[in-house]
Write a protein that holds these residues in place. Structure first.
Motif, mmCIF file in Angstrom:
data_model
loop_
_atom_site.group_PDB
_atom_site.id
_atom_site.type_symbol
_atom_site.label_atom_id
_atom_site.label_comp_id
_atom_site.label_asym_id
_atom_site.label_seq_id
_atom_site.Cartn_x
_atom_site.Cartn_y
_atom_site.Cartn_z
ATOM 1 N N ARG A 32 -9.332 6.778 -5.065
ATOM 2 C CA ARG A 32 -7.893 6.863 -5.309
ATOM 3 C C ARG A 32 -7.315 7.808 -4.269
ATOM 4 O O ARG A 32 -7.507 9.015 -4.331
ATOM 5 C CB ARG A 32 -7.694 7.430 -6.719
ATOM 6 C CG ARG A 32 -6.620 6.762 -7.503
ATOM 7 C CD ARG A 32 -6.569 7.294 -8.927
ATOM 8 N NE ARG A 32 -5.200 7.180 -9.380
ATOM 9 C CZ ARG A 32 -4.660 6.012 -9.766
ATOM 10 N NH1 ARG A 32 -5.375 4.925 -9.778
ATOM 11 N NH2 ARG A 32 -3.408 5.973 -10.125
ATOM 12 N N ARG A 46 2.821 4.407 -7.769
ATOM 13 C CA ARG A 46 2.263 5.167 -6.647
ATOM 14 C C ARG A 46 3.186 5.145 -5.430
ATOM 15 O O ARG A 46 3.353 6.171 -4.755
ATOM 16 C CB ARG A 46 0.869 4.646 -6.298
ATOM 17 C CG ARG A 46 -0.169 5.223 -7.259
ATOM 18 C CD ARG A 46 -1.529 4.647 -7.148
ATOM 19 N NE ARG A 46 -2.250 4.818 -5.903
ATOM 20 C CZ ARG A 46 -2.935 5.904 -5.549
ATOM 21 N NH1 ARG A 46 -2.957 6.972 -6.334
ATOM 22 N NH2 ARG A 46 -3.602 5.938 -4.415
ATOM 23 N N HIS A 89 1.570 -0.324 -11.948
ATOM 24 C CA HIS A 89 0.689 0.757 -11.488
ATOM 25 C C HIS A 89 0.947 1.071 -10.005
ATOM 26 O O HIS A 89 1.104 2.219 -9.613
ATOM 27 C CB HIS A 89 -0.770 0.322 -11.709
ATOM 28 C CG HIS A 89 -1.797 1.224 -11.102
ATOM 29 N ND1 HIS A 89 -2.243 1.075 -9.805
ATOM 30 C CD2 HIS A 89 -2.468 2.286 -11.610
ATOM 31 C CE1 HIS A 89 -3.141 2.004 -9.555
ATOM 32 N NE2 HIS A 89 -3.296 2.755 -10.625
ATOM 33 N N ASP A 90 1.029 0.009 -9.200
ATOM 34 C CA ASP A 90 1.193 0.200 -7.764
ATOM 35 C C ASP A 90 2.609 0.656 -7.422
ATOM 36 O O ASP A 90 2.821 1.414 -6.486
ATOM 37 C CB ASP A 90 0.854 -1.095 -7.027
ATOM 38 C CG ASP A 90 -0.621 -1.472 -7.177
ATOM 39 O OD1 ASP A 90 -1.361 -0.696 -7.820
ATOM 40 O OD2 ASP A 90 -1.023 -2.522 -6.659
ATOM 41 N N HIS A 116 -9.804 -1.182 -12.065
ATOM 42 C CA HIS A 116 -10.035 -0.505 -13.347
ATOM 43 C C HIS A 116 -9.087 -1.002 -14.436
ATOM 44 O O HIS A 116 -9.387 -0.912 -15.618
ATOM 45 C CB HIS A 116 -9.896 1.013 -13.179
ATOM 46 C CG HIS A 116 -8.502 1.455 -12.820
ATOM 47 N ND1 HIS A 116 -7.984 1.283 -11.568
ATOM 48 C CD2 HIS A 116 -7.534 2.049 -13.556
ATOM 49 C CE1 HIS A 116 -6.746 1.758 -11.542
ATOM 50 N NE2 HIS A 116 -6.449 2.223 -12.736
ATOM 51 N N GLY A 126 0.819 -1.217 0.000
ATOM 52 C CA GLY A 126 0.000 0.000 0.000
ATOM 53 C C GLY A 126 0.845 1.256 0.000
ATOM 54 O O GLY A 126 2.065 1.229 -0.248
ATOM 55 N N ILE A 127 0.164 2.395 0.251
ATOM 56 C CA ILE A 127 0.860 3.687 0.331
ATOM 57 C C ILE A 127 0.369 4.500 1.530
ATOM 58 O O ILE A 127 0.722 5.659 1.687
ATOM 59 C CB ILE A 127 0.657 4.537 -0.955
ATOM 60 C CG1 ILE A 127 -0.834 4.846 -1.187
ATOM 61 C CG2 ILE A 127 1.261 3.876 -2.181
ATOM 62 C CD1 ILE A 127 -1.075 5.998 -2.147
ATOM 63 N N GLY A 128 -0.465 3.884 2.378
ATOM 64 C CA GLY A 128 -1.095 4.628 3.478
ATOM 65 C C GLY A 128 -0.247 4.686 4.726
ATOM 66 O O GLY A 128 0.986 4.586 4.664
ATOM 67 N N SER A 159 -0.966 -4.384 -12.803
ATOM 68 C CA SER A 159 -1.183 -3.855 -11.460
ATOM 69 C C SER A 159 0.139 -3.634 -10.739
ATOM 70 O O SER A 159 0.277 -2.673 -9.971
ATOM 71 C CB SER A 159 -2.101 -4.778 -10.665
ATOM 72 O OG SER A 159 -1.752 -6.126 -10.853
ATOM 73 N N VAL A 212 -8.152 1.673 -1.867
ATOM 74 C CA VAL A 212 -7.913 3.040 -2.331
ATOM 75 C C VAL A 212 -6.430 3.415 -2.346
ATOM 76 O O VAL A 212 -6.035 4.363 -3.008
ATOM 77 C CB VAL A 212 -8.718 4.071 -1.506
ATOM 78 C CG1 VAL A 212 -10.211 3.780 -1.584
ATOM 79 C CG2 VAL A 212 -8.263 4.108 -0.050
ATOM 80 N N GLU A 213 -5.609 2.654 -1.601
ATOM 81 C CA GLU A 213 -4.172 2.933 -1.634
ATOM 82 C C GLU A 213 -3.584 2.479 -2.962
ATOM 83 O O GLU A 213 -2.754 3.157 -3.554
ATOM 84 C CB GLU A 213 -3.467 2.217 -0.474
ATOM 85 C CG GLU A 213 -3.852 2.780 0.875
ATOM 86 C CD GLU A 213 -3.149 2.066 2.019
ATOM 87 O OE1 GLU A 213 -1.953 1.750 1.903
ATOM 88 O OE2 GLU A 213 -3.802 1.823 3.050
ATOM 89 N N GLU A 214 -3.984 1.299 -3.390
ATOM 90 C CA GLU A 214 -3.491 0.744 -4.648
ATOM 91 C C GLU A 214 -4.671 0.183 -5.441
ATOM 92 O O GLU A 214 -4.835 -1.028 -5.555
ATOM 93 C CB GLU A 214 -2.452 -0.363 -4.371
ATOM 94 C CG GLU A 214 -1.177 0.109 -3.670
ATOM 95 C CD GLU A 214 -0.251 0.955 -4.537
ATOM 96 O OE1 GLU A 214 -0.708 1.557 -5.516
ATOM 97 O OE2 GLU A 214 0.951 1.015 -4.221
ATOM 98 N N PRO A 215 -5.522 1.039 -5.984
ATOM 99 C CA PRO A 215 -6.681 0.536 -6.731
ATOM 100 C C PRO A 215 -6.244 -0.070 -8.066
ATOM 101 O O PRO A 215 -5.464 0.533 -8.789
ATOM 102 C CB PRO A 215 -7.537 1.785 -6.943
ATOM 103 C CG PRO A 215 -6.582 2.930 -6.869
ATOM 104 C CD PRO A 215 -5.461 2.509 -5.966
ATOM 105 N N ASN A 216 -6.720 -1.261 -8.354
ATOM 106 C CA ASN A 216 -6.310 -1.976 -9.559
ATOM 107 C C ASN A 216 -7.468 -2.454 -10.429
ATOM 108 O O ASN A 216 -7.254 -2.840 -11.578
ATOM 109 C CB ASN A 216 -5.498 -3.238 -9.193
ATOM 110 C CG ASN A 216 -4.104 -2.921 -8.671
ATOM 111 O OD1 ASN A 216 -3.546 -3.692 -7.919
ATOM 112 N ND2 ASN A 216 -3.540 -1.783 -9.059
#
Lengths: 301, 286
Positions: free
Chosen positions: B135, A202, A198-199, B42, A171-173, A195, B36-40
């Motif tokens: 997001r 972020r 993409h992750d 979509h 995650g990123i939180g 994915s 919501v931290e790493e939404p995939n």
């Protein structure tokens, strides 16, 4: 004290398996499991707990029914919908803001500190390890991450360790933010999927805020070589060192089933060599210099 | 009807199951991506995004002309988000939990609220399948308030499928609470099992029925199956490890589209869930 933190953005890319493999290769390090929410490193390290302590998180409201006059002030003020019509506090919803406690005209609401988990200092066959267990459905995971990292640092200094190897959360939180601040370098483990990239992007954006050097390795790279190349290009564009590639190898799962690291399972393989090369690159990287100089040239852009 | 798809461990296939079930059911369902931290989701559903909405949480704004620097606001704040220093009130907005305590306690009415950006909600659709994701703004620490906003934006008339974040703490709880059923996606490995047990404990705390999907069912060992039997957790679908599925996933392709024989298995998965919910006395929502 040098600390590498292994992160990924996406879950399940191989952070913990690689952390454990690095632990087997490192000489004189302290291990730290900063994925307190779903900690798994202990399953490969079989730590023998030497010291254990409670983790006290925030407080939660508790209404004393003998003093409560059902005036409804607390219900009106609570923005989290945590107080029922029967004036009972839903502990999962309670944010621990204490507004009801301060405003109750009867002083009928207590605010006991919660035991939100526990943390441990243990011995493993690869050296000392600091880890924790956050209680189910608890908050304050960032606070617990900061705590285990601080304890790992103290322990590493006390024992004269060379470095800390920290297994980070996905995650990123809040727990990720708590994991990367002050790290010497980040090792980002990415899988070559839509994915995964993409992750990664972020978490790289997040890391750029913290001005931390980064390195990347692609795990299971042969599942999609084109994507692997795209990830490595992205890394270079963001000033992140490319460490190498690890093949998709069922030996990771098989060794996990036996509670072992890749280097303790079966015969030497090409995969082991790939991981060893990656580890060598991490150790030799300018950001991991032993002089304690922050390598500003290699921070993530 | 709300079905939340969770796992404990990351990377076990939550998004795969969510998207493929939505595609198998087709028009009339709504997929909510609550990771919501790493939404995939979509990346796989590929919806046409029709609109986006900025989401903010309230944070205090102090009117220094009215403020008497009495410090009641900083005293009430349990999160140390306010500090009164001389003739100044500092607001550390990233620490604020939006409880409104400072505004309620201020005797001068000097505090109003402004917003801190949490992130965005994106609304879209594909072939009649509704889609909403959240997001989180990079750098924002608190995901639960955004997850709650994604949930609040859902259409209660539709079958809701929620792709939950990994873990067992507050973000997952926000994605699971109020659901009619929790579908746990796991893999038969020590990590998968360990984190599944934690996630099942969280589900039991919420009192919601749950069942399992075992992904890559032929890797690892049999302990997840033993655990499911002992805990009376129904195994509703098993998916064997197939390199073709893994490679298709890497390119953003879906199982039900690449391997059409799976479409019916995902429909059956949903039927089984429906039966369990009906036996428990029906869905709390339409």
């Amino acid at each position: 004290m040098r600390e590498i933190v292994i992160i990924s953005g996406k879950g399940g890319t191989g952070k913990t398996s690689l952390t454990a493999a690095f632990a087997a290769l490192a000489k004189n390090s302290v291990l730290c499991d900063a994925d307190v929410d779903a900690a798994d490193l202990h399953l490969l390290m079989q730590p023998v707990i030497q010291q254990m302590a409670d983790f006290m998180g925030g407080s939660k409201a508790l209404i004393n029914p003998d003093l409560c006059t059902s005036c409804g002030t607390c219900i009106d003020l609570c923005r989290f919908g945590a107080i029922s019509e029967q004036f009972q506090v839903n502990a999962i919803r309670c944010e621990g803001c204490g507004v009801c406690v301060d405003f109750c005209p009867e002083a009928a609401i207590g605010f006991p500190v919660q035991r939100c988990g526990e943390w441990y200092i243990s011995d493993t066959r690869f050296g000392p390890m600091v880890h924790a267990r956050l209680g189910i459905a608890e908050e304050n995971s960032g606070k617990l991450v900061s705590l285990v990292r601080k304890e790992a640092r103290q322990l590493a200094e006390k024992r004269g360790a060379d470095m800390i190897i920290t297994d980070g959360p996905p995650g990123i939180g809040c727990p990720v933010i708590a994991s990367i601040g002050g790290a010497t370098a980040l090792v980002i483990v990415v899988e070559p999927t839509v994915s995964g990239i993409h992750d990664m992007e972020r978490v790289v954006d997040l890391a750029a805020h913290f001005k931390v050097p980064g390195m990347v390795c692609v795990n299971k790279f042969d599942l999609n070589v084109e994507m692997t190349e795209a990830i490595e290009k992205l890394a270079i564009r963001r000033n992140i060192a490319v460490l190498g590639r690890v093949v998709f190898d069922p030996a990771f799962t098989r060794s996990m089933v036996e509670g072992k690291t890749l280097f303790e399972y079966g015969e030497p393989t090409a995969t082991r060599q790939q991981v060893l090369d990656i580890w060598t690159q991490i150790i030799k990287s300018p950001s991991m210099n032993t002089l304690g100089i922050v390598d500003l040239k290699s921070t993530i852009q | 009807m709300i079905i939340s798809i969770a796992s404990g461990k990351g990377g076990t296939g939550k998004t795969t199951i969510s998207v493929n079930m939505a595609l198998a059911l087709g028009a009339g369902v709504e997929l909510l991506d609550c990771d919501v931290e790493e939404p995939n989701a979509h990346l796989f559903l590929k919806p046409k995004i029709e609109r986006s909405e900025k989401v903010e949480v309230p944070i205090p704004l102090v009117d220094l002309d009215k403020c008497t620097f009495c410090k009641k606001c900083s005293d009430i704040c349990r999160f140390n988000a306010l500090a009164v220093v001389g003739k100044q009130v500092l607001v550390f907005q990233e620490l604020c939990h939006s409880c409104g305590g400072c505004m309620a306690v201020c005797p001068e009415g000097a505090i109003t609220e402004t917003g801190r950006e949490l992130g965005f909600l994106n609304f879209g659709a594909r072939d009649g399948i509704g889609f909403i994701n959240g997001r989180l703004r990079v750098g924002e620490a608190m995901s639960p308030p955004l997850i709650k906003q994604v949930r609040a934006a859902a259409n209660p008339q539709r079958i809701t499928i929620i792709d939950a974040p990994p873990g067992t703490s507050c973000p997952v709880i926000a994605a699971m609470s109020g659901a009619d059923f929790i579908l746990m996606v796991t893999e038969p490995t020590p990590f998968g099992l360990h984190d599944l047990k934690l996630a099942v404990e969280a589900v039991r705390l919420l009192g919601i029925p749950c069942g399992l999907v075992i992904n890559r069912a032929d890797i690892g060992d049999r302990k997840v199956f033993d655990y499911a039997e002992k805990e009376n957790l129904p195994i509703l679908l098993t998916i064997p490890f197939d390199r073709r599925i893994a490679e298709a996933y890497s390119r953003g392709k879906n199982i039900v589209e690449e391997f059409p024989e799976w479409r019916q298995r995902f429909t059956e998965l949903f039927r089984k869930i429906e039966v369990i919910i009906t036996e428990r006395g029906g869905a709390a929502h339409a």
